[in-house]
Scaffold this motif. Structure first.
Motif, PDB file in Angstrom:
ATOM      1  N   SER A   1       0.838  -1.180   0.000  1.00 46.73           N
ATOM      2  CA  SER A   1       0.000   0.000   0.000  1.00 46.73           C
ATOM      3  C   SER A   1       0.879   1.237   0.000  1.00 46.73           C
ATOM      4  O   SER A   1       1.994   1.231   0.490  1.00 46.73           O
ATOM      5  CB  SER A   1      -0.897   0.010   1.245  1.00 46.73           C
ATOM      6  N   SER A   2       0.362   2.337  -0.563  1.00 45.61           N
ATOM      7  CA  SER A   2       1.133   3.572  -0.601  1.00 45.61           C
ATOM      8  C   SER A   2       1.273   4.166   0.792  1.00 45.61           C
ATOM      9  O   SER A   2       2.108   5.025   1.021  1.00 45.61           O
ATOM     10  CB  SER A   2       0.435   4.587  -1.515  1.00 45.61           C
ATOM     11  N   SER A   3       0.454   3.708   1.736  1.00 46.16           N
ATOM     12  CA  SER A   3       0.499   4.268   3.082  1.00 46.16           C
ATOM     13  C   SER A   3       1.192   3.348   4.086  1.00 46.16           C
ATOM     14  O   SER A   3       1.408   3.736   5.217  1.00 46.16           O
ATOM     15  CB  SER A   3      -0.923   4.566   3.565  1.00 46.16           C
TER      16      SER A   3
ATOM     17  N   GLU B   1      -5.397   6.209   0.838  1.00 43.70           N
ATOM     18  CA  GLU B   1      -5.283   6.090  -0.603  1.00 43.70           C
ATOM     19  C   GLU B   1      -5.589   4.667  -1.055  1.00 43.70           C
ATOM     20  O   GLU B   1      -5.467   3.721  -0.288  1.00 43.70           O
ATOM     21  CB  GLU B   1      -3.877   6.494  -1.046  1.00 43.70           C
ATOM     22  N   PRO B   2      -5.988   4.506  -2.318  1.00 40.05           N
ATOM     23  CA  PRO B   2      -6.320   3.169  -2.819  1.00 40.05           C
ATOM     24  C   PRO B   2      -5.186   2.174  -2.605  1.00 40.05           C
ATOM     25  O   PRO B   2      -4.014   2.494  -2.792  1.00 40.05           O
ATOM     26  CB  PRO B   2      -6.563   3.421  -4.319  1.00 40.05           C
TER      27      PRO B   2
ATOM     28  N   GLN C   1     -11.209  10.489 -13.969  1.00 37.63           N
ATOM     29  CA  GLN C   1     -11.177  10.992 -12.593  1.00 37.63           C
ATOM     30  C   GLN C   1     -12.588  11.272 -12.087  1.00 37.63           C
ATOM     31  O   GLN C   1     -12.973  10.850 -10.994  1.00 37.63           O
ATOM     32  CB  GLN C   1     -10.347  12.283 -12.542  1.00 37.63           C
TER      33      GLN C   1
ATOM     34  N   ARG D   1      -1.341   6.051 -12.992  1.00 36.25           N
ATOM     35  CA  ARG D   1      -1.825   6.152 -11.614  1.00 36.25           C
ATOM     36  C   ARG D   1      -2.377   7.541 -11.284  1.00 36.25           C
ATOM     37  O   ARG D   1      -3.284   7.673 -10.448  1.00 36.25           O
ATOM     38  CB  ARG D   1      -0.704   5.793 -10.632  1.00 36.25           C
ATOM     39  N   GLN D   2      -1.868   8.571 -11.955  1.00 35.21           N
ATOM     40  CA  GLN D   2      -2.345   9.921 -11.673  1.00 35.21           C
ATOM     41  C   GLN D   2      -3.775  10.151 -12.176  1.00 35.21           C
ATOM     42  O   GLN D   2      -4.400  11.159 -11.843  1.00 35.21           O
ATOM     43  CB  GLN D   2      -1.408  10.945 -12.317  1.00 35.21           C
TER      44      GLN D   2
ATOM     45  N   THR E   1      -7.693   9.842  -5.413  1.00 38.97           N
ATOM     46  CA  THR E   1      -7.188   9.251  -4.165  1.00 38.97           C
ATOM     47  C   THR E   1      -7.906   9.769  -2.930  1.00 38.97           C
ATOM     48  O   THR E   1      -7.659   9.286  -1.824  1.00 38.97           O
ATOM     49  CB  THR E   1      -5.684   9.546  -4.018  1.00 38.97           C
ATOM     50  N   GLU E   2      -8.787  10.736  -3.085  1.00 39.91           N
ATOM     51  CA  GLU E   2      -9.536  11.280  -1.952  1.00 39.91           C
ATOM     52  C   GLU E   2     -11.010  10.891  -2.073  1.00 39.91           C
ATOM     53  O   GLU E   2     -11.561  10.810  -3.164  1.00 39.91           O
ATOM     54  CB  GLU E   2      -9.405  12.807  -1.905  1.00 39.91           C
TER      55      GLU E   2
ATOM     56  N   ASN F   1     -12.338   8.098  -1.645  1.00 30.27           N
ATOM     57  CA  ASN F   1     -12.483   6.809  -2.338  1.00 30.27           C
ATOM     58  C   ASN F   1     -12.073   5.666  -1.415  1.00 30.27           C
ATOM     59  O   ASN F   1     -11.366   4.744  -1.823  1.00 30.27           O
ATOM     60  CB  ASN F   1     -11.619   6.765  -3.599  1.00 30.27           C
TER      61      ASN F   1
END
Length: 211
Positions: free
Chosen positions: A43-45, A77-78, A153, A178-179, A183-184, A186
């Motif tokens: 995960s990105s987090s 984030e996803p 988006q 990915r951009q 990411t918010e 969601n």
């Protein structure tokens, strides 16, 4: 005559021995592929990573665990999950089984799938994803990448989405795509990648050694 028969039997014995050795090599190679093919979660987090031995014959447990990982409740984030392995071992098949699983259908508001290639085209990727998120018409295909990215988006905003990027080859492609995903607002959204490249799978956190 006996000499010819004896010589023929010797040749036959050599041929049988050769076939046996080649069969053993193929079996050993198959076992090695099974050991080296892994499913990795990151995960990105967080820096967590999940390694699961890839068994393409009896993979019920693997599929079940992957579905659980995708449908689990979480914020931020996803989540990005990668199915990693060499070509031809069944990564796409596993992803399709999960993508169409009844638990996935109930869990996500939107699902979208895009198949990539070495010669990737960002516009084609965006159009593939948009086919599942909006009502397409001929005018959509005439729009540029930036406008298509904006449309994607907006179509995903404030929804719990599952995106599958099948056969992604490079980190550059991942950066480009990915951009386009919000990411918010969601919470619970996921991105599932299939790739032959371990570097792509680990690219979610470039500052930490995930291997």
């Amino acid at each position: 005559t006996r000499g010819k028969v004896f010589k023929g039997l010797q040749q036959l014995a050599k041929y049988i021995d050769h076939v046996w050795k080649e069969s053993t090599k193929i079996q050993d190679k198959g076992k090695q592929v099974s050991k080296e093919s892994l499913v990795h979660e990151f995960s990105s987090s967080t820096n967590d990573i999940l390694n699961v031995n890839n068994n393409m014959v009896g993979r019920d447990d693997q599929r079940k665990r992957l579905v659980e990982d995708l449908t689990g409740s979480y914020s931020g984030e996803p989540k990005v999950i990668s199915i990693v392995g060499m070509g031809g071992i069944g990564k796409t098949t596993l992803a399709k089984e999960v993508y169409n699983h009844e638990s996935i259908l109930r869990c996500f508001d939107v699902r979208a799938w895009a198949t990539l290639s070495q010669q990737h085209n960002i516009k084609e990727i965006l159009l593939s994803l948009l086919q599942s998120t909006i009502k397409m018409d001929d005018t959509v295909k005439t729009r540029g990448e930036a406008e298509l990215a904006d449309m994607l988006q907006k179509s995903l905003k404030r929804k719990r989405y599952l995106i599958v990027l099948d056969d992604i080859w490079s980190c550059e492609v991942w950066d480009d795509v990915r951009q386009c995903f919000p990411t918010e607002d969601n919470a619970g959204s996921c991105i599932l990648l299939t790739t032959r490249n371990n570097e792509v799978a680990c690219y979610g956190d470039t500052e930490k050694a995930l291997w």
